[in-house]
Scaffold this motif. Structure first.
Motif, short mmCIF file in Angstrom:
data_model
loop_
_atom_site.label_atom_id
_atom_site.label_comp_id
_atom_site.label_asym_id
_atom_site.label_seq_id
_atom_site.Cartn_x
_atom_site.Cartn_y
_atom_site.Cartn_z
N PHE A 166 0.93 -1.11 -0.05
CA PHE A 166 0.01 -0.25 0.15
C PHE A 166 0.91 1.22 0.16
CE2 PHE A 166 -1.53 3.46 2.61
CZ PHE A 166 -2.79 3.82 1.98
N GLN A 167 0.43 2.36 -0.86
CA GLN A 167 1.45 3.46 -0.63
C GLN A 167 0.44 4.38 -1.28
OE1 GLN A 167 4.70 3.89 -3.57
NE2 GLN A 167 5.61 5.24 -2.14
N ARG A 168 0.41 5.76 -0.53
CA ARG A 168 -0.27 6.83 -0.67
C ARG A 168 0.84 8.06 -1.13
NH1 ARG A 168 -4.71 4.95 -1.43
NH2 ARG A 168 -6.35 5.11 -0.04
N GLN A 169 0.52 8.94 -2.04
CA GLN A 169 1.45 10.01 -2.37
C GLN A 169 1.78 10.95 -1.04
OE1 GLN A 169 0.11 12.75 -5.56
NE2 GLN A 169 1.92 13.93 -5.50
N MET A 170 3.09 11.09 -0.91
CA MET A 170 3.38 11.74 0.25
C MET A 170 3.36 13.40 0.04
SD MET A 170 4.62 9.28 2.57
CE MET A 170 5.98 9.75 3.34
N PRO A 171 3.19 14.32 1.04
CA PRO A 171 3.40 15.63 1.01
C PRO A 171 4.83 15.95 0.89
CG PRO A 171 1.92 14.97 2.89
CD PRO A 171 2.60 13.80 2.32
N ALA A 172 4.97 17.16 0.42
CA ALA A 172 6.50 17.57 0.38
C ALA A 172 7.49 17.81 1.57
CB ALA A 172 6.54 18.97 -0.44
N LEU A 173 6.87 17.98 2.65
CA LEU A 173 7.39 18.08 3.98
C LEU A 173 6.87 17.04 5.08
CD1 LEU A 173 9.94 19.58 5.22
CD2 LEU A 173 8.30 21.34 6.05
N ILE A 174 7.43 16.27 5.89
CA ILE A 174 6.56 15.49 6.75
C ILE A 174 7.36 15.32 7.91
CG2 ILE A 174 5.60 14.01 4.77
CD1 ILE A 174 7.97 11.80 5.40
N LEU A 175 6.55 14.67 8.83
CA LEU A 175 7.41 14.48 10.05
C LEU A 175 7.80 12.73 9.97
CD1 LEU A 175 4.88 15.52 12.84
CD2 LEU A 175 6.89 16.60 11.99
#
Length: 374
Positions: A166-175
């Motif tokens: 499973f994978q979702r598109q990640m935001p540009a900046l994450i914790l």
């Protein structure tokens, strides 16, 4: 996107954990607490050197399995803390250790998963796409593993073969997300970057529901960080989670329909029982909410800026630990401090866990403590 993610994540973690280097708040003084709860140490042992990782111990039958820096896996007697066996991997451990169904699984910085039997016999290993960031979870013959690139993979517990991903598109900046997944009745619950929580079928990775804990808001990428970075907490038919710069929200665990939510920022997380949900906010306050309605019950503000971590329920008490290695107990009905115990003086970064009525904490110096209440 990949290179941007790998650079941004540690920066965001630093900003979340410390605020601003120049404007970091002064930690509250250690509160003086009468030990009404009878909090005491049952045993204490060391399993490895100093680490900046948030390693969580796992229960394997009557043993406690602990990842110690940089490459040691140790099994301890849960009753006494005596060492049962120790394995030295040839790779640095990352993500911590998971156990279940007779299997122990541990990840590495290079994306490998190594598995062992409960008596320490090596079984199989598998290669995934990037660093393992949280403890593997094991259920129904599947080993679920989370990697730093945002993927959740389901591996066969028999031989490590990839069953689903499973994978979702990640935001540009994450914790940086160390949070383990929570398993309940064949459902794997995971908090995601961007403020969402997803429920997956453990057997096939099918998305059962995907609901927002918090919605990103703000003009900059930093302001829009709203990641869920702690374990979803399940009690009965309700699952709750908290997001940084967002909300604490509760949902029906079967269909993801919202029950209630409240504005609060947390990078530590939540814990609860059938009556109370406790949340550690980004300032170090511990907050208590009515489990069913979300009504505010109490606020404990004597631990502000002490880097208080994820709360854990120990009977009728809420347990939290801080940057100086102190474990604090709060009454779940009113939030009053009723117990306090020093460990080794180093930060308890990972959340305390409870096995067989013992509160287990692992410090960043590699010491493990089992605590009990009267």
């Amino acid at each position: 996107m990949k290179s941007k993610l790998l650079v941004a994540a540690p920066l965001a973690l630093l900003l979340a954990a410390c605020g601003s280097i120049s404007n970091a708040p002064t930690p509250s003084p250690l509160p003086v607490v009468e030990n009404k709860a009878g909090l005491s140490q049952a045993w204490h042992t060391s399993v490895g050197g100093e680490t900046n990782f948030r390693f969580l111990p796992a229960q394997a039958g009557d043993r406690l399995v602990v990842a110690g820096a940089p490459d040691r896996l140790t099994a301890l007697s849960l009753a006494s803390g005596a060492s049962q066996w120790q394995i030295e991997l040839d790779k640095p451990i990352a993500g911590g250790v998971g156990a279940g169904e007779g299997l122990i699984a541990v990840g590495t910085l290079k994306g490998e998963v190594f598995t062992y039997s409960y008596d320490g016999k090596a079984l199989w290993h598998a290669q995934l796409s990037s660093e393992i960031v949280s403890p593997p979870a094991i259920a129904d013959g599947i080993v679920l593993v989370r990697t730093v690139d945002g993927k959740i993979s389901g591996l066969s517990a028999v031989d490590g073969a990839l069953k689903w991903q499973f994978q979702r598109q990640m935001p540009a900046l994450i914790l940086r997300n160390y949070a383990p997944m929570t398993l309940r009745g064949g459902i794997a619950l995971a908090g995601l970057a961007g403020g969402r929580m997803v429920a997956l079928g453990a057997q096939d990775g099918r998305v059962l529901w995907d609901s927002p804990v918090a919605m990103p808001k703000g003009a900059t990428e930093l302001e829009r960080i709203a990641d869920v970075v702690s374990s979803p907490e399940v009690n009965g038919n309700m699952v709750c989670a908290a997001a940084y710069q967002g909300r604490v929200s509760c949902f029906n665990v079967l269909n993801g329909s919202p029950v209630w939510s409240r504005e609060v920022s947390s990078y530590a997380g939540v814990a609860g029982n059938s009556r109370v949900l406790a949340v550690t906010d980004a300032d170090g306050n511990v907050l208590g909410y009515d489990r069913n309605s979300g009504r505010s019950l109490w606020k404990q503000d004597k631990l502000v800026a002490r880097s208080v971590g994820t709360p854990t329920m120990l009977g009728d008490y809420v347990a939290v630990a801080d940057y100086e290695g102190y474990v604090h107990l709060l009454k779940s009905d009113d939030g009053s401090l009723v117990g306090q115990l020093a460990t080794d003086g180093t930060r308890i970064a990972a959340e305390p866990v409870v096995f067989d009525n013992k509160l287990i904490v692992q410090s960043q110096s590699g010491d493990v403590f089992a605590l009990t209440v009267k």
